[in-house]
Design a protein around this motif. Structure first.
Motif, mmCIF file in Angstrom:
data_model
loop_
_atom_site.group_PDB
_atom_site.id
_atom_site.type_symbol
_atom_site.label_atom_id
_atom_site.label_comp_id
_atom_site.label_asym_id
_atom_site.label_seq_id
_atom_site.Cartn_x
_atom_site.Cartn_y
_atom_site.Cartn_z
ATOM 1 N N ASP A 154 0.848 -1.193 0.000
ATOM 2 C CA ASP A 154 0.000 0.000 0.000
ATOM 3 C C ASP A 154 0.886 1.247 0.000
ATOM 4 O O ASP A 154 1.799 1.369 0.821
ATOM 5 C CB ASP A 154 -0.913 -0.012 1.235
ATOM 6 C CG ASP A 154 -2.014 1.037 1.166
ATOM 7 O OD1 ASP A 154 -1.857 2.036 0.430
ATOM 8 O OD2 ASP A 154 -3.026 0.875 1.867
ATOM 9 N N ALA A 155 0.621 2.153 -0.924
ATOM 10 C CA ALA A 155 1.446 3.349 -1.054
ATOM 11 C C ALA A 155 1.281 4.305 0.108
ATOM 12 O O ALA A 155 2.078 5.230 0.275
ATOM 13 C CB ALA A 155 1.127 4.060 -2.371
ATOM 14 N N LYS A 156 0.273 4.094 0.937
ATOM 15 C CA LYS A 156 0.015 4.980 2.071
ATOM 16 C C LYS A 156 0.325 4.246 3.380
ATOM 17 O O LYS A 156 0.215 3.032 3.479
ATOM 18 C CB LYS A 156 -1.452 5.436 2.076
ATOM 19 C CG LYS A 156 -1.894 6.157 0.805
ATOM 20 C CD LYS A 156 -3.327 6.628 0.911
ATOM 21 C CE LYS A 156 -4.309 5.481 1.126
ATOM 22 N NZ LYS A 156 -4.318 4.520 0.011
ATOM 23 N N ALA A 157 0.700 5.053 4.397
ATOM 24 C CA ALA A 157 0.937 4.493 5.725
ATOM 25 C C ALA A 157 -0.341 3.826 6.231
ATOM 26 O O ALA A 157 -1.436 4.291 5.933
ATOM 27 C CB ALA A 157 1.387 5.599 6.680
ATOM 28 N N PRO A 158 -0.233 2.725 6.952
ATOM 29 C CA PRO A 158 1.001 2.143 7.501
ATOM 30 C C PRO A 158 1.681 1.119 6.597
ATOM 31 O O PRO A 158 2.418 0.270 7.064
ATOM 32 C CB PRO A 158 0.505 1.477 8.780
ATOM 33 C CG PRO A 158 -0.865 0.999 8.433
ATOM 34 C CD PRO A 158 -1.430 2.052 7.535
ATOM 35 N N TYR A 159 1.414 1.135 5.267
ATOM 36 C CA TYR A 159 2.124 0.314 4.290
ATOM 37 C C TYR A 159 1.834 -1.181 4.461
ATOM 38 O O TYR A 159 2.733 -2.012 4.565
ATOM 39 C CB TYR A 159 3.634 0.597 4.346
ATOM 40 C CG TYR A 159 3.939 2.065 4.312
ATOM 41 C CD1 TYR A 159 3.787 2.806 3.144
ATOM 42 C CD2 TYR A 159 4.312 2.746 5.474
ATOM 43 C CE1 TYR A 159 4.029 4.166 3.118
ATOM 44 C CE2 TYR A 159 4.547 4.112 5.460
ATOM 45 C CZ TYR A 159 4.406 4.813 4.274
ATOM 46 O OH TYR A 159 4.635 6.173 4.261
ATOM 47 N N ASN A 160 0.535 -1.497 4.468
ATOM 48 C CA ASN A 160 0.143 -2.904 4.509
ATOM 49 C C ASN A 160 0.578 -3.618 3.240
ATOM 50 O O ASN A 160 0.584 -3.029 2.146
ATOM 51 C CB ASN A 160 -1.387 -3.015 4.624
ATOM 52 C CG ASN A 160 -1.904 -2.557 5.969
ATOM 53 O OD1 ASN A 160 -1.562 -3.122 6.996
ATOM 54 N ND2 ASN A 160 -2.745 -1.528 5.969
ATOM 55 N N LEU A 161 0.914 -4.880 3.375
ATOM 56 C CA LEU A 161 1.182 -5.707 2.205
ATOM 57 C C LEU A 161 -0.164 -6.123 1.618
ATOM 58 O O LEU A 161 -0.941 -6.824 2.255
ATOM 59 C CB LEU A 161 1.999 -6.942 2.577
ATOM 60 C CG LEU A 161 2.317 -7.849 1.376
ATOM 61 C CD1 LEU A 161 3.333 -7.175 0.472
ATOM 62 C CD2 LEU A 161 2.808 -9.209 1.833
ATOM 63 N N VAL A 162 -0.434 -5.686 0.400
ATOM 64 C CA VAL A 162 -1.710 -5.967 -0.246
ATOM 65 C C VAL A 162 -1.680 -7.320 -0.953
ATOM 66 O O VAL A 162 -2.653 -8.069 -0.942
ATOM 67 C CB VAL A 162 -2.062 -4.852 -1.258
ATOM 68 C CG1 VAL A 162 -3.425 -5.103 -1.896
ATOM 69 C CG2 VAL A 162 -2.045 -3.493 -0.571
ATOM 70 N N LYS A 163 -0.528 -7.633 -1.535
ATOM 71 C CA LYS A 163 -0.428 -8.886 -2.293
ATOM 72 C C LYS A 163 1.021 -9.363 -2.322
ATOM 73 O O LYS A 163 1.958 -8.561 -2.342
ATOM 74 C CB LYS A 163 -0.951 -8.685 -3.718
ATOM 75 C CG LYS A 163 -0.921 -9.930 -4.595
ATOM 76 C CD LYS A 163 -1.462 -9.625 -5.998
ATOM 77 C CE LYS A 163 -1.383 -10.831 -6.907
ATOM 78 N NZ LYS A 163 -1.895 -10.549 -8.277
ATOM 79 N N LEU A 164 1.173 -10.671 -2.338
ATOM 80 C CA LEU A 164 2.478 -11.312 -2.475
ATOM 81 C C LEU A 164 2.387 -12.344 -3.585
ATOM 82 O O LEU A 164 1.450 -13.157 -3.615
ATOM 83 C CB LEU A 164 2.869 -12.007 -1.165
ATOM 84 C CG LEU A 164 4.008 -13.031 -1.242
ATOM 85 C CD1 LEU A 164 5.348 -12.328 -1.469
ATOM 86 C CD2 LEU A 164 4.048 -13.876 0.031
ATOM 87 N N THR A 165 3.339 -12.318 -4.505
ATOM 88 C CA THR A 165 3.404 -13.320 -5.568
ATOM 89 C C THR A 165 4.756 -14.018 -5.515
ATOM 90 O O THR A 165 5.800 -13.356 -5.520
ATOM 91 C CB THR A 165 3.215 -12.690 -6.957
ATOM 92 O OG1 THR A 165 1.921 -12.080 -7.031
ATOM 93 C CG2 THR A 165 3.323 -13.745 -8.054
ATOM 94 N N ILE A 166 4.723 -15.332 -5.449
ATOM 95 C CA ILE A 166 5.935 -16.145 -5.479
ATOM 96 C C ILE A 166 5.942 -16.901 -6.791
ATOM 97 O O ILE A 166 4.947 -17.557 -7.143
ATOM 98 C CB ILE A 166 5.983 -17.134 -4.306
ATOM 99 C CG1 ILE A 166 5.888 -16.379 -2.983
ATOM 100 C CG2 ILE A 166 7.241 -17.988 -4.359
ATOM 101 C CD1 ILE A 166 5.597 -17.279 -1.798
#
Length: 276
Positions: free
Chosen positions: A241-253
């Motif tokens: 997320d570009a805004k604080a608190p910067y949550n991880l929206v997605k992870l791709t492995i």
């Protein structure tokens, strides 16, 4: 006690004339003062050495607050290392979230194909939702609850849950919020992160960051075995997320046979999960 004391005093040359009692007192006071100065200088020198050895990226990361996600500092989106580090800290403090996990059919060796549900770490690790787990060498669609470390499942058409024993022996989605072994640890251990612009994920403008991560870091969340066991460094993409608190929206492995995608949302929502 004085771990930072490295400076040694150089003995002064023996005076030609033995000092009197008053002279000896003055000499002792002078040496004592010199020792204090040397100690302070030694400590300051150690601090300077530590600062010199810090990389530019690490030095740019603001001081992080351990107790509140709401008070996390702001970082520049252009500082990729700082962004990743802050996202790891935010995730480490996360107590609940909604997740969707999807594993490509060609990716083998995992005990799970999909999960859609809620996680919490407060007051204890727990999870509930729907998913496809590998049970007795078969992919089984279930409604599940993980509570007190136990996995309870309800098959299609059934009205009752049954215990399958320890969740960790099959698959435990609750591990994703584990502070030491879960998603926060994965984010913190991404190597050579590079910014690749922005992308909108589930309505959230996210910074796209690519890098690699060691398979051993992935193993607690994505345990693999047999011919499909992960090894070495694997490509990963973080969408933060570009805004604080910067949550991880997605992870791709990314692996040779396909992708694993994990999305998170509804961070810090109220979640209550108990054993059936």
């Amino acid at each position: 006690m004085y771990g930072c004391m490295k400076t040694q005093l150089t003995p002064t040359s023996r005076p030609q004339r033995r000092p009197g009692k008053r002279s000896r007192s003055l000499l002792a006071a002078t040496v004592g003062a010199a020792a204090v100065v040397a100690l302070a200088a030694g400590c300051a020198s150690d601090d300077d050495d530590d600062n010199t050895g810090t990389t530019t990226a690490a030095a740019s990361v603001p001081s992080m607050i351990e107790t509140s996600r709401a008070e996390q500092p702001t970082v520049s989106a252009e500082d990729t290392s700082a962004l990743v580090e802050q996202s790891a800290q935010t995730t480490r403090l996360m107590q609940s979230a909604h997740i969707e996990l999807k594993v490509d059919d060609q990716v083998r060796g995992l005990p799970v194909r999909s999960v859609k549900g809620d996680l919490t770490s407060n007051p204890a690790p727990a999870a509930q939702g729907e998913g496809t787990f590998r049970i007795n060498n078969e992919d089984v669609d279930v409604t599940f609850i993980v509570a007190d470390g136990q996995l309870f499942t309800q098959n299609d058409g059934s009205t009752e849950y049954k215990s399958l024993g320890e969740a960790s022996k099959i698959y435990d989605p609750a591990i994703i919020l584990d502070r030491e072994r879960g998603l926060a640890n994965l984010i913190a251990n991404v190597k050579a992160p590079e910014s690749e612009g922005t992308e909108t994920i589930n309505g959230v403008e996210a910074q796209k960051v690519s890098g690699t991560v060691d398979a051993q870091v992935l193993d607690p969340i994505f345990p693999t075995q047999g011919e499909g066991k992960f090894s070495g460094n694997l490509p990963v993409t973080l969408y933060i997320d570009a805004k604080a608190p910067y949550n991880l929206v997605k992870l791709t492995i990314t692996v040779d046979s396909g992708e694993i995608n994990l999305t998170t949302s509804e961070w810090q929502k109220e979640v209550s999960i108990s054993a059936p």
